[in-house]
Write an enzyme that holds these catalytic residues in place. Structure first.
Site: not given
Length: 267
Positions: A119-120, A137
């Site tokens: 994520h991200d 992340g």
């Protein structure tokens, strides 16, 4: 649409250009937009994703699925995938936890089998991520980075332009542009001379980067002092990028190994 296999399951709100092929047993969920001339192989799952053109997903890829983050509470987040990317078998690319900043991959990247983009993550263009490498992340990867197999990158780490990571490297700290890093708690072991040549950097630029690397990481001076000396000499744009990258580091910058084993330092 004739390019979608009859066993594929497509959410009625998904928007797929008619030129894109979708293979058997693939599932495309809601809030998906897919551009032109993509090839999506069998058994893929795509959710909450905007995809550009000419991407190839071989098989069993998971793109835009929920992040592996306990802080995620079902917010409307997504993945943005550019053009010309090649996503090999069993790759996972998770959507972001931040609503206003999607997980993003640029153009012409190659993600080999079993690699993971969490994520991200923010990835640039023309990167190569080899088998079973994992990006945690919020990792930032600039353009033309090469990661060998089974590399592990800690959350919030940054990897600079044209850096190269050796197989099995574990990265708790930022890796500056143009550098080669290897080992557990990875250290800098030299410069990616071949990568710079292939990218078309002029010899005089490579020489300036080489001198800057020696000043910053081999001179024994504090990094800030070495960077100030380099700036006073009005360096080329590439060296200035190295300086700016290191100054912006939040986690800290990896240091050079005490004993170097380079065979070609560009001079």
């Amino acid at each position: 649409m004739s390019n979608i296999h009859p066993t594929a399951i497509i959410h009625p709100t998904a928007k797929i250009d008619p030129s894109t092929e979708v293979g058997p047993y693939t599932i495309i969920g809601e809030d998906v937009q897919i551009g032109k001339n993509n090839h999506i192989g069998p058994y893929c799952v795509i959710e909450n994703t905007t995809m550009g053109d000419h991407n190839e997903l071989i098989a069993s890829c998971f793109v835009g699925v929920k992040p592996q983050d306990l802080s995620y509470k079902g917010e409307h987040t997504r993945v943005v995938l550019g053009n010309g990317n090649k996503i090999r078998e069993c790759v996972t690319i998770h959507r972001s936890t931040f609503v206003d900043k999607p997980t993003k991959l640029g153009n012409n990247n190659l993600l080999m089998a079993n690699s993971h983009v969490a994520h991200d993550v923010q990835m640039g263009n023309s990167c190569i991520i080899a088998n079973s490498t994992g990006l945690a992340g919020h990792v930032i990867v600039e353009d033309r980075v090469v990661m060998s197999g089974m590399v592990g990158i800690h959350q919030f780490v940054r990897v600079g332009t044209m850096a190269m990571l050796s197989g099995g490297a574990m990265l708790p700290l930022d890796i500056p542009p143009y550098c080669i890093a290897q080992g557990e708690r990875a250290k800098l072991v030299g410069l990616n001379i071949i990568g710079m040549r292939r990218a078309g950097l002029a010899r005089k630029v490579i020489l300036e980067i080489t001198r800057a690397f020696k000043r910053m990481f081999r001179s024994g001076k504090r990094l800030e002092e070495a960077m100030a000396e380099l700036e006073a000499a009005h360096p080329c744009a590439e060296v200035q990028h190295m300086i700016d990258f290191c100054r912006a580091s939040q986690r800290g910058v990896a240091q050079a190994k005490k004993k170097m084993h380079e065979t070609d330092d560009g001079e």
